[in-house]
Design an enzyme around this catalytic site. Structure first.
Site, short mmCIF file in Angstrom:
data_model
loop_
_atom_site.label_atom_id
_atom_site.label_comp_id
_atom_site.label_asym_id
_atom_site.label_seq_id
_atom_site.Cartn_x
_atom_site.Cartn_y
_atom_site.Cartn_z
N TYR A 104 51.98 70.55 62.31
CA TYR A 104 50.79 69.75 62.60
C TYR A 104 51.19 68.33 63.00
CZ TYR A 104 46.08 67.79 61.88
OH TYR A 104 44.86 67.17 62.04
N SER A 111 45.38 62.30 64.80
CA SER A 111 45.41 62.37 63.35
C SER A 111 46.27 61.23 62.84
CB SER A 111 46.01 63.72 62.92
OG SER A 111 46.39 63.71 61.56
#
Length: 280
Positions: free
Chosen positions: A173, A160
Site C-alpha cells: 500500500y 494517503s
C-alpha cells in the site's frame, strides 16, 4: 452550498472571481458506491456536477445508486474493473456518449492488504499495486485526450499519509501510494500546458464503519489502544470524517484551483506535521 464569491481589490473597479461551482461539469469518481468516494461525489453533486461512478460488481453499483437517490442525487453507475484497460476505455467512451465528456476524474478506487512484508506473496503485492497505482494510470490515460480537446480538466488522485510514511504490514500500500504521489506530479508536469490540473488528496485517519471497532470504548472505560495512538499523534485530537474531505475535493475540482498543480493536499488534522505528544 454557496459556490461563488467576489473579492474586490484595492484598485478601483478591480475584482477577482473565485469560483467553486461545478455546474455543467461531469465528474467520474471511481469506486464511489460508498465511503470516501461517495462523500466526495455527493459534495460534487451539491456543487452542481453530474455524477458518474463505477464499481466492480452490479450489486455494489445498485447499492450506490440507491444511496445517491436517498440524497436526491441522480447518479450514473457502471460496472467496470479499473485495472482492465479495455474495460476502462469502453467505459469512458460510453460515459462520453451517454452523459458527456468527463471534466473531473477522481481516482478513488483502492484496496489495502495488511500483511507483514516477509509473509506477503508477490501476487498479493502486485494486486495492491494493480488497483492502487496501475488503475489510476489507466483511467487517467483514458480521460486525458478528451480533456485536452475540451481545453480543461481536473484529475484528483486519492493518495494517503502512506504516500509519505511507512508503517508495519502495509509495504504494498505504501509503495503504491508513494508511486501515486509521483504519478500525480508527472501528470501535472506532462499535461499542465493544456489547462489540465492533476492534484492529490491525502486523507488522514478517517472514521468509517470499517474503523469503528478501533474506536470502541473498552470494558474498563478506556479508549482502544489504536484510538489512543491516533489521538496522541493528531494535533486535532480526533479522527477525521468523510465530510472533512468534501471541501478540499470541491476546491481541487473547481476553477478556484486552476493554478494549483502537482500538489498533494493532506487532510490529516496535522498528523504529518507533528512528532506526537510528549510522555507525561
Amino acid at each position: 452550498m454557496s459556490s461563488t464569491r467576489v473579492i474586490r481589490g484595492k484598485k478601483k473597479g478591480r475584482k477577482t472571481m473565485v469560483n467553486f461551482s461545478l455546474e455543467g461539469k461531469v465528474a467520474l469518481v471511481t469506486g464511489a458506491s460508498y465511503g470516501i468516494g461517495f462523500a466526495i461525489a455527493s459534495a460534487y453533486a451539491q456543487a452542481g456536477a453530474t455524477i458518474v461512478f463505477n464499481d466492480i460488481k452490479q450489486e455494489l453499483v445498485d447499492k450506490g445508486l440507491a444511496a445517491y437517490e436517498e440524497l436526491g442525487i441522480k447518479a450514473h453507475g457502471y460496472v467496470c474493473d479499473v485495472t482492465d484497460e479495455e474495460q476502462v476505455n469502453a467505459l469512458v467512451a460510453k460515459i462520453e456518449k451517454e452523459v458527456g465528456v468527463i471534466d473531473i476524474l477522481v481516482n478513488n478506487a483502492g484496496i489495502i492488504k495488511r500483511i507483514p512484508m516477509c509473509e506477503m506473496s508477490a501476487a498479493e503485492f502486485r494486486q495492491v499495486i494493480d488497483v492502487d497505482l496501475n488503475a489510476p494510470f489507466i483511467v487517467s490515460k483514458a480521460v486525458i485526450p478528451s480533456m485536452i480537446k475540451k481545453g480543461h480538466g481536473k484529475i484528483i488522485n486519492i493518495c494517503s499519509m502512506m504516500s509519505e510514511l511507512g508503517r508495519e504490514t502495509v509495504s504494498a500500500y505504501a509503495a503504491a501510494k508513494g508511486g501515486l504521489k509521483m504519478l500525480t506530479r508527472n501528470i501535472a508536469s506532462e499535461y499542465g500546458e493544456y489547462n489540465s490540473q492533476c492534484n492529490g488528496i491525502g486523507p488522514g485517519y478517517i472514521a468509517t464503519p470499517q474503523t469503528a471497532p478501533l474506536r470502541e470504548i473498552q470494558p474498563d472505560g478506556s479508549r482502544h489502544p489504536f484510538d489512543q495512538f491516533i489521538i496522541a499523534k493528531t494535533p486535532a485530537a480526533r479522527w477525521g470524517s468523510a465530510e472533512d474531505l468534501q471541501g478540499p475535493a470541491v476546491f481541487l475540482a473547481s476553477d478556484a484551483s486552476d493554478f494549483v498543480n502537482g500538489h498533494v493536499l493532506y487532510v490529516d488534522g496535522g498528523i504529518l506535521a507533528y512528532i506526537g505528544k510528549q510522555p507525561q
